[in-house]
Design a protein around this motif. Structure first.
Motif, short mmCIF file in Angstrom:
data_model
loop_
_atom_site.label_atom_id
_atom_site.label_comp_id
_atom_site.label_asym_id
_atom_site.label_seq_id
_atom_site.Cartn_x
_atom_site.Cartn_y
_atom_site.Cartn_z
N PRO A 1 0.80 -1.22 0.00
CA PRO A 1 0.00 0.00 0.00
C PRO A 1 0.84 1.28 0.00
O PRO A 1 0.35 2.34 -0.39
N MET A 2 2.13 1.16 0.42
CA MET A 2 2.93 2.38 0.59
C MET A 2 4.41 2.06 0.42
O MET A 2 4.84 0.94 0.71
N ILE A 3 5.17 3.05 -0.06
CA ILE A 3 6.62 2.92 -0.16
C ILE A 3 7.26 4.23 0.31
O ILE A 3 6.70 5.32 0.09
N GLU A 4 8.40 4.12 0.97
CA GLU A 4 9.16 5.30 1.40
C GLU A 4 10.40 5.43 0.53
O GLU A 4 11.17 4.48 0.38
N LEU A 5 10.59 6.62 -0.04
CA LEU A 5 11.71 6.89 -0.92
C LEU A 5 12.31 8.25 -0.56
O LEU A 5 11.80 8.97 0.28
N GLY A 6 13.38 8.58 -1.26
CA GLY A 6 14.00 9.89 -1.09
C GLY A 6 13.47 10.86 -2.13
O GLY A 6 12.28 10.88 -2.43
N ASN A 7 14.36 11.65 -2.70
CA ASN A 7 13.97 12.67 -3.67
C ASN A 7 13.46 12.01 -4.96
O ASN A 7 14.19 11.27 -5.62
N LEU A 8 12.23 12.29 -5.32
CA LEU A 8 11.63 11.67 -6.51
C LEU A 8 12.00 12.41 -7.79
O LEU A 8 11.78 11.88 -8.88
N HIS A 9 12.54 13.59 -7.66
CA HIS A 9 12.76 14.42 -8.84
C HIS A 9 14.25 14.59 -9.15
O HIS A 9 14.75 15.67 -9.39
N VAL A 10 14.94 13.44 -9.10
CA VAL A 10 16.31 13.36 -9.62
C VAL A 10 16.26 12.50 -10.87
O VAL A 10 15.49 11.53 -10.94
N TRP A 11 17.06 12.85 -11.85
CA TRP A 11 17.03 12.18 -13.15
C TRP A 11 18.33 11.40 -13.34
O TRP A 11 19.42 11.93 -13.13
N ARG A 12 18.17 10.13 -13.70
CA ARG A 12 19.33 9.25 -13.82
C ARG A 12 19.29 8.47 -15.13
O ARG A 12 18.24 8.28 -15.75
N ASP A 13 20.47 8.00 -15.51
CA ASP A 13 20.69 7.20 -16.71
C ASP A 13 20.56 5.73 -16.30
O ASP A 13 21.45 5.19 -15.65
N PHE A 14 19.43 5.10 -16.64
CA PHE A 14 19.20 3.70 -16.28
C PHE A 14 19.37 2.80 -17.50
O PHE A 14 18.85 3.10 -18.58
N SER A 15 20.08 1.67 -17.32
CA SER A 15 20.25 0.69 -18.38
C SER A 15 19.69 -0.66 -17.94
O SER A 15 19.52 -0.93 -16.75
N ASP A 16 19.44 -1.50 -18.92
CA ASP A 16 19.06 -2.89 -18.69
C ASP A 16 20.34 -3.71 -18.55
O ASP A 16 21.28 -3.55 -19.34
N VAL A 17 20.40 -4.60 -17.56
CA VAL A 17 21.61 -5.40 -17.34
C VAL A 17 22.01 -6.17 -18.59
O VAL A 17 23.21 -6.38 -18.85
N ARG A 18 21.07 -6.56 -19.41
CA ARG A 18 21.41 -7.33 -20.61
C ARG A 18 22.15 -6.46 -21.62
O ARG A 18 23.02 -6.96 -22.36
N ASP A 19 21.83 -5.17 -21.65
CA ASP A 19 22.58 -4.25 -22.51
C ASP A 19 23.99 -4.03 -21.97
O ASP A 19 24.95 -3.91 -22.74
N VAL A 20 24.12 -3.98 -20.66
CA VAL A 20 25.43 -3.75 -20.05
C VAL A 20 26.36 -4.93 -20.33
O VAL A 20 27.51 -4.74 -20.74
N VAL A 21 25.88 -6.15 -20.13
CA VAL A 21 26.78 -7.30 -20.34
C VAL A 21 27.09 -7.48 -21.83
O VAL A 21 28.18 -7.98 -22.17
N ARG A 22 26.19 -7.08 -22.70
CA ARG A 22 26.51 -7.13 -24.13
C ARG A 22 27.65 -6.17 -24.45
O ARG A 22 28.57 -6.49 -25.21
N ALA A 23 27.61 -4.98 -23.85
CA ALA A 23 28.70 -4.03 -24.03
C ALA A 23 30.01 -4.59 -23.50
O ALA A 23 31.07 -4.43 -24.14
N TYR A 24 29.97 -5.25 -22.36
CA TYR A 24 31.19 -5.86 -21.81
C TYR A 24 31.76 -6.89 -22.78
O TYR A 24 32.97 -6.94 -23.02
N ARG A 25 30.89 -7.74 -23.33
CA ARG A 25 31.38 -8.76 -24.27
C ARG A 25 32.01 -8.11 -25.50
O ARG A 25 33.10 -8.51 -25.94
#
Length: 306
Positions: free
Chosen positions: A199-223
Motif C-alpha cells: 500500500p505504501m513505499i518510502e523513498l527519497g527525492n523523486l525528482h532526480v534524473w538518472r541514466d538507467f540501463s538494462d543489465v542485458r545491454d550492459v553485459v553485451r557491451a562488456y562482451r
C-alpha cells in the motif's frame, strides 16, 4: 562443474555468482565462449548449465586464487567481483575486496605463462561523485563521495601499475537493473513493492534524473569490449536516456494497475543531490558500434512479470 573442452575462447568471470556475473555468463555462452567463473558463492547454487567450470574462492586468499587463475588460463577476464552496495555495513570491506582483492587478481593474471588478450575491470560511474551534473564524459574529474566510490577510483589507480603487463580496460557503468537484482537497490525495491501490491513505499527525492540501463545491454557491451582491441581504454557504459524516480513509479503503476502511496522519507534524501546524471557514451559507441537498447519500460515489464 567440469570443463566441457569446447575449444572455444575461454572467459573468466570473477563474481560469477552475482547479479551481473550470471547475465554476463549467459551472454558469453550464447556467443560461443567457454565460461569459467570465480566467486564466493557455493558451486551448488548454480544450475549445471550456467558455467563450464566454477571455483569457489576469495580474492583475498591469494594461493587458491592464483591456482584457479592458472587452471583457467583465460583469453579474456571480466573482473566483476566487488562489494557494490553503497550502504554495506563495514567501510573497510570496500577497500579490502575492491582494491586489495583486485590487486591480487591482477598479480595472478600477470604471472600466467600466457597473458590474457583482454582484461575488463568493472568500475562505476560513482567515481564521478555528486559534484558534476549533466552529461558526463570519461574526462570528468573524479570526485567520489562515499567509500564504495573511493574504493573503485582507488582500484582504477592501482590497476594502472599493471598496464605494461596486462591489456587492461576499465568500464564505468551508470545505473542498471534487471530481474533478480537485490532489493537493496532502488528500482528492484520499487518493483518489489508493486509486485506485492504494497500500500505504501518510502523513498527519497523523486525528482532526480538518472541514466538507467538494462543489465542485458550492459553485459553485451562488456562482451563487445572484450572482443575489440581496447586495452588502455576507460569507457562509460550507459543508455543516455534520462528518467526520474517519479517516471519509474508512474511506469510501474501503469504496468501493474496498482496505485501506491509514496512517502518521501527525509532520512533517504541526500543533501545537495545532483539533479541530473547522464552518461556520455560516445567513446563506447566509437569502440563497439551503436547498440539497440532495451527501453526502461520493457525492463520494468520484464521485472514485474514473474
Amino acid at each position: 562443474m567440469a570443463s566441457q573442452g569446447t575449444g572455444a575462447k575461454r572467459a573468466l568471470i570473477t563474481g560469477a555468482g552475482g547479479f551481473t556475473g550470471r547475465y554476463l555468463a549467459r551472454e558469453l555462452r550464447q556467443h560461443g565462449w567457454e565460461v569459467w567463473g570465480l566467486g564466493h558463492t557455493p558451486a551448488a547454487a548454480f544450475p549445471a548449465a550456467e558455467l563450464h567450470h566454477y571455483v569457489q574462492t576469495e580474492l583475498n586468499d591469494y594461493a587458491p586464487l592464483q591456482a584457479a587463475v592458472l587452471q583457467a588460463a583465460p583469453q579474456a577476464v571480466f573482473h566483476l567481483a566487488a562489494i557494490a552496495f553503497v550502504g554495506h555495513g563495514s567501510p573497510a570491506d570496500f577497500y579490502r575486496v575492491n582494491v586489495g582483492g583486485s590487486r591480487n587478481l591482477l598479480q595472478a593474471l600477470a604471472g600466467l605463462p600466457t597473458a590474457p588478450q583482454s582484461v575488463l575491470l568493472a568500475s562505476s560511474a560513482n567515481v564521478y561523485g555528486n559534484a558534476a551534473e549533466g552529461q558526463l564524459a570519461e574526462s570528468t574529474p573524479l570526485r567520489p563521495a562515499n567509500d564504495y566510490a573511493v574504493s573503485k577510483a582507488a582500484m582504477e589507480m592501482m590497476a594502472s601499475l599493471w598496464v605494461d603487463r596486462l591489456p587492461l580496460a576499465v568500464a564505468r557503468p551508470f545505473n542498471y537493473t534487471g530481474l533478480d537484482q537485490s532489493t537493496d537497490f532502488l528500482i528492484p525495491k520499487i518493483v518489489d513493492h508493486f509486485r506485492r501490491k504494497a500500500p505504501m513505499i518510502e523513498l527519497g527525492n523523486l525528482h532526480v534524473w538518472r541514466d538507467f540501463s538494462d543489465v542485458r545491454d550492459v553485459v553485451r557491451a562488456y562482451r563487445l569490449l572484450a572482443e575489440k582491441p581496447v586495452a588502455g581504454a576507460v569507457v562509460n557504459v550507459g543508455s543516455q536516456a534520462l528518467h526520474s524516480l517519479q517516471d519509474v513509479l508512474d511506469l510501474c503503476a501503469r504496468l501493474t494497475g496498482h496505485a501506491m502511496e509514496v512517502r518521501v522519507n527525509p532520512a533517504f534524501v541526500r543533501a545537495n543531490e545532483v539533479k541530473t546524471l547522464r552518461a556520455d557514451t560516445s567513446r563506447l559507441d566509437a569502440l563497439i558500434g551503436e547498440r539497440s537498447l532495451v527501453p526502461l519500460e520493457q525492463t520494468l515489464q520484464w521485472m514485474l512479470a514473474p
